[in-house]
Design a protein around this motif. Sequence first.
Motif, PDB file in Angstrom:
ATOM      1  N   THR A   1      57.612  36.438   0.355  1.00  0.00           N
ATOM      2  CA  THR A   1      58.464  37.041   1.377  1.00  0.00           C
ATOM      3  C   THR A   1      57.707  37.558   2.588  1.00  0.00           C
ATOM      4  O   THR A   1      58.293  37.690   3.660  1.00  0.00           O
ATOM      5  N   ALA A   2      56.408  37.894   2.422  1.00  0.00           N
ATOM      6  CA  ALA A   2      55.647  38.472   3.531  1.00  0.00           C
ATOM      7  C   ALA A   2      54.158  38.425   3.205  1.00  0.00           C
ATOM      8  O   ALA A   2      53.767  38.047   2.090  1.00  0.00           O
ATOM      9  N   TYR A   3      53.350  38.828   4.184  1.00  0.00           N
ATOM     10  CA  TYR A   3      51.904  38.899   3.980  1.00  0.00           C
ATOM     11  C   TYR A   3      51.362  40.114   4.719  1.00  0.00           C
ATOM     12  O   TYR A   3      52.040  40.713   5.563  1.00  0.00           O
ATOM     13  N   ALA A   4      50.131  40.504   4.401  1.00  0.00           N
ATOM     14  CA  ALA A   4      49.385  41.525   5.138  1.00  0.00           C
ATOM     15  C   ALA A   4      47.907  41.256   4.891  1.00  0.00           C
ATOM     16  O   ALA A   4      47.541  40.604   3.898  1.00  0.00           O
ATOM     17  N   ILE A   5      47.052  41.736   5.786  1.00  0.00           N
ATOM     18  CA  ILE A   5      45.600  41.572   5.635  1.00  0.00           C
ATOM     19  C   ILE A   5      44.942  42.932   5.823  1.00  0.00           C
ATOM     20  O   ILE A   5      45.235  43.640   6.793  1.00  0.00           O
TER      21      ILE A   5
ATOM     22  N   PHE B   1      53.296  38.954  -0.620  1.00  0.00           N
ATOM     23  CA  PHE B   1      54.360  39.711  -1.259  1.00  0.00           C
ATOM     24  C   PHE B   1      55.386  38.734  -1.831  1.00  0.00           C
ATOM     25  O   PHE B   1      55.857  37.845  -1.112  1.00  0.00           O
ATOM     26  N   ASN B   2      55.713  38.912  -3.096  1.00  0.00           N
ATOM     27  CA  ASN B   2      56.697  38.078  -3.772  1.00  0.00           C
ATOM     28  C   ASN B   2      57.931  38.908  -4.071  1.00  0.00           C
ATOM     29  O   ASN B   2      57.843  39.990  -4.655  1.00  0.00           O
TER      30      ASN B   2
ATOM     31  N   ALA C   1      53.953  40.136   8.334  1.00  0.00           N
ATOM     32  CA  ALA C   1      55.279  39.793   8.816  1.00  0.00           C
ATOM     33  C   ALA C   1      56.016  39.055   7.710  1.00  0.00           C
ATOM     34  O   ALA C   1      55.391  38.560   6.760  1.00  0.00           O
ATOM     35  N   PRO C   2      57.328  38.942   7.839  1.00  0.00           N
ATOM     36  CA  PRO C   2      58.083  38.132   6.885  1.00  0.00           C
ATOM     37  C   PRO C   2      57.661  36.662   6.974  1.00  0.00           C
ATOM     38  O   PRO C   2      57.158  36.213   8.013  1.00  0.00           O
ATOM     39  N   LEU C   3      57.882  35.939   5.892  1.00  0.00           N
ATOM     40  CA  LEU C   3      57.560  34.506   5.849  1.00  0.00           C
ATOM     41  C   LEU C   3      58.864  33.716   5.815  1.00  0.00           C
ATOM     42  O   LEU C   3      59.616  33.778   4.839  1.00  0.00           O
TER      43      LEU C   3
END
Length: 111
Positions: free
Chosen positions: A69-73, A8-9, A48-50
């Motif tokens: 800003t974050a990731y997910a799988i 996520f950007n 979670a947030p990065l």
Amino acid sequence: MGKYLAIFNGAATREAREKITPEESDAFLARWGAWASGLGAALLDPGAPLYRKVRLTVDAAEPFEDSRTAYAIIDAASHDQAVEMFASHPHLGLAPGNSIEVIECPEPPTE
């Protein structure tokens, strides 16, 4: 089925992020919860947030900042399906210019 990583950007400035009210934050979290619930077991890691980013090279370890800003799988039948699954993510409407990168993560070779 395959694994797909979403990065996520965020396009909002620090000032814009600081102006988000608790009510706006709660509303976003409710939309995120509905999106996540809709995926069910396909959401392998809600992410979670990065924070606290460090870039390693052979010569150094240096802190850096970027728009991630974050990731997910998720688990999806195809890259196209993964893109469709993230197309309704509330992050895209949170701030003008926000984006999501959807990246295929194939299984490593077994030999």
